[in-house]
Design a protein around this motif. Structure first.
Motif, mmCIF file in Angstrom:
data_model
loop_
_atom_site.group_PDB
_atom_site.id
_atom_site.type_symbol
_atom_site.label_atom_id
_atom_site.label_comp_id
_atom_site.label_asym_id
_atom_site.label_seq_id
_atom_site.Cartn_x
_atom_site.Cartn_y
_atom_site.Cartn_z
ATOM 1 N N ASP A 203 0.827 -1.209 0.000
ATOM 2 C CA ASP A 203 0.000 0.000 0.000
ATOM 3 C C ASP A 203 0.861 1.259 0.000
ATOM 4 O O ASP A 203 0.538 2.243 -0.675
ATOM 5 N N LYS A 204 1.975 1.235 0.747
ATOM 6 C CA LYS A 204 2.862 2.400 0.779
ATOM 7 C C LYS A 204 3.571 2.577 -0.561
ATOM 8 O O LYS A 204 3.768 3.707 -1.022
ATOM 9 N N ALA A 205 3.946 1.473 -1.201
ATOM 10 C CA ALA A 205 4.578 1.563 -2.516
ATOM 11 C C ALA A 205 3.590 2.104 -3.539
ATOM 12 O O ALA A 205 3.949 2.944 -4.389
ATOM 13 N N ARG A 206 2.345 1.638 -3.476
ATOM 14 C CA ARG A 206 1.321 2.137 -4.383
ATOM 15 C C ARG A 206 1.112 3.643 -4.195
ATOM 16 O O ARG A 206 0.971 4.389 -5.175
ATOM 17 N N ALA A 207 1.088 4.090 -2.949
ATOM 18 C CA ALA A 207 0.909 5.515 -2.679
ATOM 19 C C ALA A 207 2.059 6.343 -3.242
ATOM 20 O O ALA A 207 1.892 7.516 -3.589
ATOM 21 N N ALA A 208 3.244 5.727 -3.330
ATOM 22 C CA ALA A 208 4.406 6.414 -3.892
ATOM 23 C C ALA A 208 4.447 6.306 -5.411
ATOM 24 O O ALA A 208 5.365 6.838 -6.044
ATOM 25 N N GLY A 209 3.453 5.619 -6.002
ATOM 26 C CA GLY A 209 3.384 5.511 -7.449
ATOM 27 C C GLY A 209 4.152 4.357 -8.034
ATOM 28 O O GLY A 209 4.476 4.363 -9.227
ATOM 29 N N LEU A 210 4.465 3.329 -7.224
ATOM 30 C CA LEU A 210 5.264 2.199 -7.694
ATOM 31 C C LEU A 210 4.431 0.926 -7.774
ATOM 32 O O LEU A 210 3.634 0.636 -6.876
ATOM 33 N N THR A 211 4.650 0.163 -8.833
ATOM 34 C CA THR A 211 4.107 -1.193 -8.894
ATOM 35 C C THR A 211 4.999 -2.107 -8.053
ATOM 36 O O THR A 211 6.075 -1.700 -7.594
ATOM 37 N N ASP A 212 4.580 -3.352 -7.875
ATOM 38 C CA ASP A 212 5.402 -4.300 -7.122
ATOM 39 C C ASP A 212 6.782 -4.446 -7.761
ATOM 40 O O ASP A 212 7.806 -4.444 -7.072
ATOM 41 N N GLN A 214 8.393 -2.356 -9.754
ATOM 42 C CA GLN A 214 9.178 -1.128 -9.618
ATOM 43 C C GLN A 214 9.740 -0.982 -8.215
ATOM 44 O O GLN A 214 10.866 -0.512 -8.028
ATOM 45 N N TRP A 215 8.973 -1.378 -7.223
ATOM 46 C CA TRP A 215 9.454 -1.298 -5.841
ATOM 47 C C TRP A 215 10.632 -2.245 -5.641
ATOM 48 O O TRP A 215 11.606 -1.911 -4.967
ATOM 49 N N ILE A 216 10.577 -3.438 -6.246
ATOM 50 C CA ILE A 216 11.693 -4.379 -6.140
ATOM 51 C C ILE A 216 12.954 -3.767 -6.756
ATOM 52 O O ILE A 216 14.049 -3.852 -6.186
ATOM 53 N N VAL A 217 12.818 -3.123 -7.918
ATOM 54 C CA VAL A 217 13.969 -2.500 -8.572
ATOM 55 C C VAL A 217 14.509 -1.351 -7.729
ATOM 56 O O VAL A 217 15.726 -1.211 -7.540
ATOM 57 N N ALA A 218 13.613 -0.509 -7.199
ATOM 58 C CA ALA A 218 14.053 0.631 -6.375
ATOM 59 C C ALA A 218 14.778 0.141 -5.127
ATOM 60 O O ALA A 218 15.818 0.685 -4.737
ATOM 61 N N ALA A 219 14.244 -0.913 -4.489
ATOM 62 C CA ALA A 219 14.887 -1.444 -3.280
ATOM 63 C C ALA A 219 16.254 -2.033 -3.613
ATOM 64 O O ALA A 219 17.210 -1.883 -2.843
ATOM 65 N N ALA A 220 16.359 -2.696 -4.782
ATOM 66 C CA ALA A 220 17.635 -3.278 -5.183
ATOM 67 C C ALA A 220 18.675 -2.196 -5.430
ATOM 68 O O ALA A 220 19.836 -2.325 -5.023
ATOM 69 N N LEU A 221 18.283 -1.111 -6.083
ATOM 70 C CA LEU A 221 19.217 -0.024 -6.357
ATOM 71 C C LEU A 221 19.567 0.744 -5.081
ATOM 72 O O LEU A 221 20.617 1.387 -5.006
ATOM 73 N N THR A 222 18.694 0.703 -4.090
ATOM 74 C CA THR A 222 19.031 1.308 -2.797
ATOM 75 C C THR A 222 20.169 0.537 -2.149
ATOM 76 O O THR A 222 21.053 1.119 -1.516
ATOM 77 N N ALA A 223 20.158 -0.791 -2.313
ATOM 78 C CA ALA A 223 21.204 -1.630 -1.723
ATOM 79 C C ALA A 223 22.492 -1.571 -2.524
ATOM 80 O O ALA A 223 23.592 -1.613 -1.966
ATOM 81 N N ARG A 224 22.373 -1.499 -3.859
ATOM 82 C CA ARG A 224 23.563 -1.467 -4.714
ATOM 83 C C ARG A 224 23.282 -0.573 -5.911
ATOM 84 O O ARG A 224 22.591 -0.975 -6.852
ATOM 85 N N ASP A 225 23.801 0.621 -5.887
ATOM 86 C CA ASP A 225 23.550 1.594 -6.932
ATOM 87 C C ASP A 225 24.562 1.419 -8.068
ATOM 88 O O ASP A 225 25.682 0.965 -7.854
#
Length: 323
Positions: A203-212, A214-225
């Motif tokens: 629900d928080k990812a959806r509120a930020a405008g991310l699909t499931d 996209q959230w996985i990709v964003a979280a992955a890039l947060t860990a390793r840019d």
């Protein structure tokens, strides 16, 4: 102690310092507006990000110290050493001068620092999250230090990895019944646990405008840019429900990511800030779920899942593997 100070924090040393946190026995300190030192024992410490280095902890809203920590600019997390059990008890009590007779130094923001710990993290308070009856504090690590001292490990007089059966669960069934394609199937249990865990973050990812995906990709890039699309596809393709290239292009048009001249993908400053907020919310959600069991049960669950993944891995690459 072996010290590291921002802005040139060593990620591997930072990860090693986080590893000193074995059982959640920490003391959090800060300084009130009138200059008096404030501290309390907390077991909710967790890492959020390595780049930038960020950690979180939570405090009950009924705590007398809530206003002080809500308004302070800096705080410090002390991972207690094995011989500091008395400090855990001292800072868990209220109505006493907790710092009396202690060797206390001063850190960033004039935060009081305790001596002899397994690790210490000096943090600038970054943002706060609502967490039910708790408030989650997220901070960026300005400096940390660690020693080779064993961390405080204490449970019923000794450390244990024991999981008691939840009496609310239905009784175990016979082997004849449990062998069918039903709720005892491991795949069903893992799949439902995955869905129920992510429901709280979705629900928080959806509120930020991310699909499931996209959230996985964003979280992955947060860990390793700074990762090539081929490496992202190899590491994440098996959990994404859509092709990666158009997904990255859409995230770029929405201001989440950008590609450098070498074809490596990075979070934008705005994307990183939004991702860190989501990651902190996910960590807080994890902490809330694990708080329903004992520490040992939560640690055992993670250990068994790690062993299962290692034993059944068909060769999937690990995006977070350190060369």
């Amino acid at each position: 102690m072996e010290a590291n100070t921002a802005p040139a924090l060593d990620p591997k040393a930072f990860r090693a310092a986080l590893g000193s946190f074995a059982t959640g026995v920490t003391v959090i300190t800060t300084r009130a507006a009138d200059g008096s030192p404030v501290g309390l024992t907390a077991n909710s410490f967790n890492s959020v990000s390595l780049d930038p280095p960020m950690v979180l902890w939570s405090l009950a809203k009924k705590s007398h110290s809530l206003a002080v920590f809500s308004n302070c600019s800096h705080w410090a997390v002390h991972v207690l050493a094995a011989d500091q059990e008395d400090l855990s008890g001292r800072f868990a009590r209220s109505g006493t001068d907790k710092f009396s007779g202690l060797e206390v130094g001063n850190g960033f923001g004039d935060v009081p620092l305790l001596a002899g710990c397994a690790a210490r993290f000096q943090c600038q308070s970054t943002f706060q999250h609502e967490g039910g009856d708790h408030l989650i504090f997220v901070g960026e690590v300005a400096a940390f230090d660690r020693s080779d001292r064993a961390p405080l490990v204490f449970h019923a007089g000794r450390y244990a990895m024991a999981a008691q059966r939840d009496p609310s669960l239905p009784p175990a069934r016979s082997a004849r019944v449990a062998g069918g394609l039903d709720e005892d199937l491991l795949g069903y249990l893992l799949g439902r646990a995955y869905f129920q865990f992510h429901q709280g973050v979705r629900d928080k990812a959806r509120a930020a405008g991310l699909t499931d995906a996209q959230w996985i990709v964003a979280a992955a890039l947060t860990a390793r840019d700074g990762v090539h699309a081929d490496d992202l596809s190899a590491a994440l393709g098996y959990v994404l429900d859509e092709p990666l290239p158009p997904l990255l292009q859409l995230m770029r048009s929405d201001g989440w990511v950008h590609a450098d001249p070498l074809g490596r993908w990075h979070l934008t400053p705005s994307g990183r800030d939004r991702s860190l907020h989501l990651l902190a919310a996910a960590k807080a959600h994890e902490g809330d779920l694990l708080s329903r069991w004992s520490y040992d049960e939560g640690a055992l669950l993670k250990l068994q899942l790690q062993k299962f993944i290692a034993a059944t891995n068909p060769g999937f690459p690990d995006l977070w593997h350190e060369a």
